[in-house]
Scaffold this active site. Sequence first.
Site, mmCIF file in Angstrom:
data_model
loop_
_atom_site.group_PDB
_atom_site.id
_atom_site.type_symbol
_atom_site.label_atom_id
_atom_site.label_comp_id
_atom_site.label_asym_id
_atom_site.label_seq_id
_atom_site.Cartn_x
_atom_site.Cartn_y
_atom_site.Cartn_z
ATOM 1 N N ASP A 83 0.870 -1.176 0.000
ATOM 2 C CA ASP A 83 0.000 0.000 0.000
ATOM 3 C C ASP A 83 0.908 1.228 0.000
ATOM 4 O O ASP A 83 2.119 1.137 0.159
ATOM 5 C CB ASP A 83 -0.981 -0.009 1.179
ATOM 6 C CG ASP A 83 -2.213 0.848 0.856
ATOM 7 O OD1 ASP A 83 -2.149 1.655 -0.098
ATOM 8 O OD2 ASP A 83 -3.242 0.737 1.554
HETATM 9 C C1 BGC Z 1 -5.014 3.248 -0.092
HETATM 10 C C2 BGC Z 1 -5.113 2.237 -1.192
HETATM 11 C C3 BGC Z 1 -4.950 2.929 -2.522
HETATM 12 C C4 BGC Z 1 -3.602 3.610 -2.528
HETATM 13 C C5 BGC Z 1 -3.242 4.268 -3.843
HETATM 14 C C6 BGC Z 1 -3.796 4.129 -0.213
HETATM 15 O O1 BGC Z 1 -3.842 5.206 0.642
HETATM 16 O O2 BGC Z 1 -5.037 2.582 1.158
HETATM 17 O O3 BGC Z 1 -6.320 1.546 -1.111
HETATM 18 O O4 BGC Z 1 -5.093 2.038 -3.569
HETATM 19 O O5 BGC Z 1 -3.599 4.590 -1.519
HETATM 20 O O6 BGC Z 1 -3.946 5.417 -4.058
#
Ligand code: BGC
Length: 765
Positions: free
Chosen positions: A297
């Site tokens: 993530d």
């Molecule tokens: C989120 C993810 C997301 C990623 C990219 C993160 O803050 O938890 O679900 O896909 O950002 O934007």
Amino acid sequence: MRIVKTVSFVITSIIVLSCSNKIIQSKVSFSKDNVLDRRVDSVLKLMTLDEKIGQLNQYNGFWEITGPTPKEGQAAKKYEDLKNGLVGSMLNVKGVIDVRALQKIAVEETRLGIPLIFGFDVIHGYKTISPIPLAEAASWDLVEIKKSAAIAAEEAASVGLNWTFAPMVDIARDARWGRVMEGSGEDPYLGSQIAVARIQGFQGEDLTAKNTILACAKHFAGYAFAESGRDYNTVDVGESTLQNIVFPPFKASVDAGVRTFMNSFNELNGIPATGNKYLQRQILKGDWNFDGFVVSDWGSINEMIAHGYAKDNKQAAEIAINAGSDMDMESSAYVAHLAELVKEGKVEESLIDDAARRILKVKFELGLFDNPYLYCDENYEKATVGKKAFHDGVLEMAKKSIVLLKNEKQLLPLKKSGQKVVLIGALANDKTSPLGSWRIAADDETAVSVLEGMKEYKNNQLTYVKGANVTEGRTEFVWETKINTTDKSGFQEAIKAAKGADVVVMVLGEHGLQSGEGRSRTDLGLPGVQQELLEQVYKVNPNIVLVLNNGRPLAIPWADENIPSIVEAWHLGTQSGNAIAQVLYGDYNPSGKLPMTFPRNVGQVPIYYNYKNTGRPVMNEPESVFWSHYSDEKNTPLYPFGYGLSYTQFEYSNLELNQKSFSAEGSIEVTVNVKNTGKYTGKEVVQLYIRDIFASVTRPVKELKGFEMIVLQPNETKKVHFTINKKTIEFYTANSIWEAEEGDFKLFVGGSSVKTMDADFQYVK
Ligand code: BGC
């Protein structure tokens, strides 16, 4: 095009591979996978260690791509890395012009010309926005949900994107957690079915097709179990819950062929998910044999330092790669340290090879090696984004996502003429809020508001009064929206207007940016002064239809007790207002069922239908204190899982089992009659639950095991069939495997998790 790289190797044939032209010459035929693996290996053989590590590096979009080249700072560093072949993927770059500009650098300026993958959070639509995923789940309509994902994929692929970070398949029981809007609710069975539908919708049959993109099952794992519903918080979940509740939709995603996974911000039982070997190597890549790749993530490799699990960015890289995180999203940890870690013997080069191989394979599957600009067609982009067919599709999805929670006094459907209708609430006239939380490519003010939708019904007299705002100040994706307004200056005008109305429609709830990532709440009531507005209007005119806009279950006991009609309309996307108006006026008979329990009170949370019984369930002597209960509130929810009304009524009868017991190879056929006893044609979701009365590990009081959607004309009866077999009763037992245990069971059939008929059956091995 500058480079055509070729590599050949001899098996019993010669394969020639090109990064820019499709050249595969083979004297014998290999299976598709075999050819693919050989093509991947042929590229891998050409790569230096640094270049392999580069494939594992993902950067966020970093400068105005078509503008001047960055000379200094972080953007300059990323630009240099890109030119040096040290970037494998980009996120948040969108639009054919920008995608092509970056792809050109990767293909034409790096030594090997390996194309990039472009990822984006296409969570509920790209520019044409569908309902938030929790709302879609309320439709229980797998065909429509798959279509909705396919629309999102087609639109996103047309702007150059290859990969969405969706579906989020986290099972969520805590409405305080803002991201419940992004998943399918609280049930692993429903959640698994929806995960599969979404993956099929995004990925289609062929990843090289111009209307499909990669899906990503996230967040692996346990993210929704954040303590006290506070986002990113600690997660401590026992093995039985992990296996029986958290894992099933992830496993179903692997079985459905999802090509990527995302790990998670949270720690799980003391070990951050990103650095968790058990999750990624043992379960996902081991037990489940997942052969796609895992992306971290955002910055979650680096966050292991704050978790107290790594001493610095370098050690975080070591932990993450060893644990099975293949791609580093925005921590810059791999690109900075992996080469050194390999030299120091702390990371096996074979692990880097494995991660790079997984990523390259997916790039081949997307067709990017054959044509890196496959998704870079401006004419196609222009013809595709915002297509009429997409609007029609998201409207259908939106109507099916609405749940009728209450309809006394038959206020609904509204009469189509001769009525004085007063519409109240800032959200009723809001063209941005319905777009919901994850709609970062959609422009503000592009949703149809309820006011606009209701204006289409011209034979009533419609008056709109705001009454009160929801929040104060800006409501933007990255900013806090916690400042609920205290301004009641608009109350009087609303009260005055409501006095003379035949019906008052009040659109209240959360702004679209009051749920979602980072947006946890400790209060599940109507934000700000809206509850007070509702009560004041009610005093002068009780004929209120309350339309809720929200991204999570709300606790609205006063409304449930007093307001005759309540419609759950979530955040429904671009066509929101049309969908709501069509339901209010009866042009669509609501058919949604709640995918998540609504509490009476935030103190009941986490509250979910598939709870365990405890040793002290409901006592016969209610005055006794020593049983599992609250002294100030009931145990039961306000609205249970699976609940939702229709303008018509359904009657269940004749629940029959063809036999009372079955064994490993056998099954039980269950039938039930469902009759439409009302005066409208209606759709019903017939639900099957079971209960394992006693087992080697305690089992929930009810578990959803099947559902069927039927349409009935007035007076029509249909017989609905279910089959119970070994698979139906399997769970993760005390033997630490999935298996069916002998014993007594109960089954329940009905239109919700509480209003059911039941019968007993046995499983004999
Ligand atoms: C989120 C993810 C997301 C990623 C990219 C993160 O803050 O938890 O679900 O896909 O950002 O934007």
